[in-house]
Scaffold this motif. Structure first.
Motif, PDB file in Angstrom:
ATOM      1  N   ALA A 251       0.852  -1.194   0.000  1.00 28.59           N
ATOM      2  CA  ALA A 251       0.000   0.000   0.000  1.00 28.59           C
ATOM      3  C   ALA A 251       0.888   1.244   0.000  1.00 28.59           C
ATOM      4  CB  ALA A 251      -0.900   0.006   1.231  1.00 28.59           C
ATOM      5  N   PRO A 252       0.671   2.186  -0.925  1.00 32.16           N
ATOM      6  CA  PRO A 252       1.517   3.384  -0.981  1.00 32.16           C
ATOM      7  C   PRO A 252       1.391   4.221   0.295  1.00 32.16           C
ATOM      8  CG  PRO A 252       0.225   3.124  -2.998  1.00 32.16           C
ATOM      9  CD  PRO A 252      -0.330   2.150  -2.009  1.00 32.16           C
ATOM     10  N   LEU A 253       2.522   4.779   0.726  1.00 34.02           N
ATOM     11  CA  LEU A 253       2.556   5.687   1.863  1.00 34.02           C
ATOM     12  C   LEU A 253       2.936   7.071   1.350  1.00 34.02           C
ATOM     13  CD1 LEU A 253       4.450   3.509   4.495  1.00 34.02           C
ATOM     14  CD2 LEU A 253       1.996   3.780   4.217  1.00 34.02           C
ATOM     15  N   ARG A 254       2.045   8.024   1.543  1.00 40.13           N
ATOM     16  CA  ARG A 254       2.310   9.393   1.115  1.00 40.13           C
ATOM     17  C   ARG A 254       2.292  10.302   2.331  1.00 40.13           C
ATOM     18  NH1 ARG A 254      -1.805   7.519  -2.415  1.00 40.13           N
ATOM     19  NH2 ARG A 254      -0.993   6.870  -4.447  1.00 40.13           N
ATOM     20  N   VAL A 255       2.735  11.527   2.144  1.00 43.09           N
ATOM     21  CA  VAL A 255       2.784  12.493   3.237  1.00 43.09           C
ATOM     22  C   VAL A 255       1.949  13.706   2.863  1.00 43.09           C
ATOM     23  CG1 VAL A 255       4.280  14.008   4.591  1.00 43.09           C
ATOM     24  CG2 VAL A 255       5.055  11.722   3.993  1.00 43.09           C
ATOM     25  N   THR A 256       1.051  14.108   3.757  1.00 43.93           N
ATOM     26  CA  THR A 256       0.183  15.255   3.517  1.00 43.93           C
ATOM     27  C   THR A 256       0.961  16.549   3.741  1.00 43.93           C
ATOM     28  OG1 THR A 256      -0.558  15.304   5.810  1.00 43.93           O
ATOM     29  CG2 THR A 256      -1.806  13.930   4.276  1.00 43.93           C
ATOM     30  N   GLU A 257       0.331  17.668   3.395  1.00 49.04           N
ATOM     31  CA  GLU A 257       0.984  18.960   3.548  1.00 49.04           C
ATOM     32  C   GLU A 257       1.297  19.282   5.004  1.00 49.04           C
ATOM     33  OE1 GLU A 257      -1.417  21.885   1.708  1.00 49.04           O
ATOM     34  OE2 GLU A 257      -1.057  21.178  -0.346  1.00 49.04           O
ATOM     35  N   ASP A 258       0.537  18.715   5.934  1.00 42.69           N
ATOM     36  CA  ASP A 258       0.780  18.978   7.348  1.00 42.69           C
ATOM     37  C   ASP A 258       1.722  17.946   7.972  1.00 42.69           C
ATOM     38  OD1 ASP A 258      -0.971  16.909   7.158  1.00 42.69           O
ATOM     39  OD2 ASP A 258      -2.326  17.589   8.736  1.00 42.69           O
ATOM     40  N   GLY A 259       2.411  17.149   7.127  1.00 45.89           N
ATOM     41  CA  GLY A 259       3.424  16.245   7.625  1.00 45.89           C
ATOM     42  C   GLY A 259       2.910  14.960   8.219  1.00 45.89           C
ATOM     43  N   GLN A 260       1.776  14.475   7.748  1.00 47.27           N
ATOM     44  CA  GLN A 260       1.208  13.219   8.231  1.00 47.27           C
ATOM     45  C   GLN A 260       1.211  12.201   7.098  1.00 47.27           C
ATOM     46  OE1 GLN A 260       0.333  12.724  11.343  1.00 47.27           O
ATOM     47  NE2 GLN A 260       0.416  14.828  12.090  1.00 47.27           N
ATOM     48  N   HIS A 278      -6.438  10.143   7.014  1.00 47.80           N
ATOM     49  CA  HIS A 278      -5.193   9.853   7.710  1.00 47.80           C
ATOM     50  C   HIS A 278      -5.278   8.495   8.401  1.00 47.80           C
ATOM     51  CE1 HIS A 278      -2.096  11.143  10.985  1.00 47.80           C
ATOM     52  NE2 HIS A 278      -1.572  10.320  10.120  1.00 47.80           N
ATOM     53  N   LEU A 279      -6.383   8.237   9.082  1.00 50.43           N
ATOM     54  CA  LEU A 279      -6.586   6.951   9.753  1.00 50.43           C
ATOM     55  C   LEU A 279      -6.509   5.802   8.764  1.00 50.43           C
ATOM     56  CD1 LEU A 279      -9.280   6.122  12.419  1.00 50.43           C
ATOM     57  CD2 LEU A 279      -8.971   4.639  10.458  1.00 50.43           C
ATOM     58  N   LEU A 280      -7.135   5.975   7.615  1.00 51.42           N
ATOM     59  CA  LEU A 280      -7.149   4.924   6.602  1.00 51.42           C
ATOM     60  C   LEU A 280      -5.740   4.635   6.115  1.00 51.42           C
ATOM     61  CD1 LEU A 280      -8.786   3.039   4.754  1.00 51.42           C
ATOM     62  CD2 LEU A 280      -9.041   4.956   3.172  1.00 51.42           C
ATOM     63  N   SER A 281      -4.933   5.672   5.926  1.00 51.20           N
ATOM     64  CA  SER A 281      -3.568   5.467   5.468  1.00 51.20           C
ATOM     65  C   SER A 281      -2.742   4.713   6.497  1.00 51.20           C
ATOM     66  CB  SER A 281      -2.915   6.825   5.173  1.00 51.20           C
ATOM     67  OG  SER A 281      -3.587   7.482   4.126  1.00 51.20           O
ATOM     68  N   LEU A 282      -2.950   5.023   7.780  1.00 50.72           N
ATOM     69  CA  LEU A 282      -2.230   4.314   8.835  1.00 50.72           C
ATOM     70  C   LEU A 282      -2.663   2.858   8.902  1.00 50.72           C
ATOM     71  CD1 LEU A 282      -2.331   7.028  11.649  1.00 50.72           C
ATOM     72  CD2 LEU A 282      -0.432   6.491  10.119  1.00 50.72           C
ATOM     73  N   MET A 283      -3.963   2.607   8.714  1.00 46.68           N
ATOM     74  CA  MET A 283      -4.459   1.232   8.745  1.00 46.68           C
ATOM     75  C   MET A 283      -3.883   0.417   7.595  1.00 46.68           C
ATOM     76  SD  MET A 283      -8.269  -0.275   8.133  1.00 46.68           S
ATOM     77  CE  MET A 283      -7.837  -0.457   6.389  1.00 46.68           C
ATOM     78  N   VAL A 284      -3.872   1.003   6.405  1.00 44.49           N
ATOM     79  CA  VAL A 284      -3.343   0.298   5.239  1.00 44.49           C
ATOM     80  C   VAL A 284      -1.845   0.062   5.395  1.00 44.49           C
ATOM     81  CG1 VAL A 284      -2.941   0.499   2.753  1.00 44.49           C
ATOM     82  CG2 VAL A 284      -5.150   1.136   3.713  1.00 44.49           C
ATOM     83  N   ALA A 285      -1.172   0.950   6.136  1.00 49.56           N
ATOM     84  CA  ALA A 285       0.254   0.772   6.393  1.00 49.56           C
ATOM     85  C   ALA A 285       0.522  -0.416   7.298  1.00 49.56           C
ATOM     86  CB  ALA A 285       0.843   2.037   7.008  1.00 49.56           C
ATOM     87  N   GLY A 286      -0.532  -0.952   7.931  1.00 45.21           N
ATOM     88  CA  GLY A 286      -0.364  -2.126   8.764  1.00 45.21           C
ATOM     89  C   GLY A 286      -0.246  -1.828  10.241  1.00 45.21           C
ATOM     90  N   MET A 287      -0.486  -0.590  10.656  1.00 44.35           N
ATOM     91  CA  MET A 287      -0.371  -0.244  12.063  1.00 44.35           C
ATOM     92  C   MET A 287      -1.537  -0.837  12.855  1.00 44.35           C
ATOM     93  SD  MET A 287       0.930   3.730  11.805  1.00 44.35           S
ATOM     94  CE  MET A 287       1.087   3.876  13.575  1.00 44.35           C
ATOM     95  N   THR A 288      -1.275  -1.204  14.088  1.00 44.79           N
ATOM     96  CA  THR A 288      -2.323  -1.740  14.955  1.00 44.79           C
ATOM     97  C   THR A 288      -3.271  -0.622  15.381  1.00 44.79           C
ATOM     98  OG1 THR A 288      -1.039  -1.362  16.954  1.00 44.79           O
ATOM     99  CG2 THR A 288      -0.716  -3.471  15.829  1.00 44.79           C
ATOM    100  N   ASP A 289      -4.435  -1.026  15.897  1.00 42.77           N
ATOM    101  CA  ASP A 289      -5.389  -0.026  16.366  1.00 42.77           C
ATOM    102  C   ASP A 289      -4.782   0.827  17.476  1.00 42.77           C
ATOM    103  OD1 ASP A 289      -7.121  -1.045  14.545  1.00 42.77           O
ATOM    104  OD2 ASP A 289      -8.442  -2.046  15.984  1.00 42.77           O
ATOM    105  N   GLU A 290      -3.990   0.189  18.365  1.00 43.74           N
ATOM    106  CA  GLU A 290      -3.359   0.933  19.448  1.00 43.74           C
ATOM    107  C   GLU A 290      -2.374   1.970  18.904  1.00 43.74           C
ATOM    108  OE1 GLU A 290      -3.655  -2.283  19.252  1.00 43.74           O
ATOM    109  OE2 GLU A 290      -4.611  -3.030  21.086  1.00 43.74           O
ATOM    110  N   ALA A 291      -1.583   1.573  17.893  1.00 44.10           N
ATOM    111  CA  ALA A 291      -0.616   2.506  17.312  1.00 44.10           C
ATOM    112  C   ALA A 291      -1.318   3.652  16.591  1.00 44.10           C
ATOM    113  CB  ALA A 291       0.309   1.766  16.356  1.00 44.10           C
TER     114      ALA A 291
END
Length: 332
Positions: A251-260, A278-291
């Motif tokens: 899953a592609p990881l991009r960075v928004t204008e505000d650095g997220q 932002h949440l969706l991008s973190l989820m697709v990146a494989g991060m856990t719900d806690e992270a």
């Protein structure tokens, strides 16, 4: 020091005296040095022959120094060019020696290095020598080189080297990991995420790969860490194919204008916006719900509720389907 541009020690001394006085005879040079008059005259004639001094037309016993920038700089440039040619020849001989040594070894295309320090040095040299592309498998818990110490990546990016990095889900368990990824992507790194990677690996210019052989380097003695350096071979081809396979499903990881971690806007009217993107991008990146909750500074229940909302928005039943749908609809 002038011996490197073709002068003897005595010639260097006489030339220095001549530069300091402007014009001098053999008698003057003899009086200012330990040289006798005959030797001083011979050295002045030698300097004239080498183009560093000129005799006066009306008084051939008097000599004037040719300015150093005129007399010595061309010699220095020729000396530098000769050194460059010698260095290239030495590198060629070293490469020939390396190839012949590998050919005689049992592994041929595989070299084993031992110790975290040796691995770290090889990784730095690998990136320093890259001309076109670096490919990385980035697993959690580094074994030799911490992300913040890898200045070679940014130097290579400045040279125009393409960096493709694949991060596994567990990598984002470190609260600082997102900052490292954001910094790399902002510098030009192309990043993707997958749930799991089979190994750690770095490949330079599709010609050499380095991969630690330990399943986990955190519990081993750093001096006992072993890694394989793989040169051009069918094994290297297999490692490149392994990278490309995981790259295709990442899953592609991009960075928004505000650095997220996130992505650019989309024309899809039904797409998520703001923090949900932002949440969706973190989820697709494989991060856990806690992270994810830690990154967004919300509760785990809020994260789960928002993911359920995104699944309803996409009309899917599982998170995997949501990730696939988000990639197809350019929601990331």
């Amino acid at each position: 020091m002038l011996e490197t541009v073709g002068l003897t020690a005595d010639e260097s001394e006489v030339y220095r005296l001549l530069v300091a006085t402007g014009t001098a005879s053999a008698q003057d040079i003899s009086g200012r040095s330990d040289l006798d008059v005959v030797t001083a005259r011979l050295l002045l004639r030698a300097l004239e022959h080498k183009g560093l001094a000129s005799a006066a037309e009306d008084s051939p016993e008097w000599f004037t120094a040719v300015p150093p920038q005129v007399a010595l700089m061309p010699r220095l440039q020729r000396h530098f060019d000769a050194l460059e040619q010698t260095r290239a020849a030495v590198y060629e001989l070293a490469e020939t020696h390396r190839r012949s040594a590998w050919a005689r070894s049992t592994g041929e295309a595989v070299e084993i290095i031992t110790g975290a320090a040796a691995l770290r040095q090889h990784l730095r040299q690998l990136q320093h020598g890259a001309d076109r592309e670096m490919m990385w498998f980035v697993k959690a818990q580094y074994v030799a080189m911490s992300p913040e110490s890898n200045q070679e990546e940014f130097d290579a990016l400045d040279r125009g080297v393409l960096y493709r990095a694949l991060y596994e889900q567990a990598y984002f368990d470190d609260p600082d990991s997102v900052d490292y990824v954001v910094k790399g992507v902002c510098a030009g790194e192309v990043a993707r995420a997958v749930p799991l990677l089979p190994l750690r690996m770095a490949i330079a210019d599709r010609s050499v790969a380095i991969l630690p052989l330990a399943a986990s380097g955190t519990s081993r003695n750093p001096r006992e860490l072993r890694a394989a350096v793989v040169r051009e071979s069918s094994l290297l081809d297999a490692l490149i194919a392994l990278f490309e396979h995981h790259w295709e499903i990442g899953a592609p990881l991009r960075v928004t204008e505000d650095g997220q971690i996130g992505g650019a806007g989309t024309t899809d009217a039904a797409s998520p916006v703001g923090e949900d993107r932002h949440l969706l991008s973190l989820m697709v990146a494989g991060m856990t719900d806690e992270a994810i909750a830690g990154q967004l500074r919300v509760s785990k229940r809020t994260v789960q509720r928002r993911i359920q909302g995104l699944m309803s928005l996409a009309g899917v039943a599982t998170r995997m389907q949501l990730g696939w749908h988000a990639a197809r609809r350019d929601w990331l």
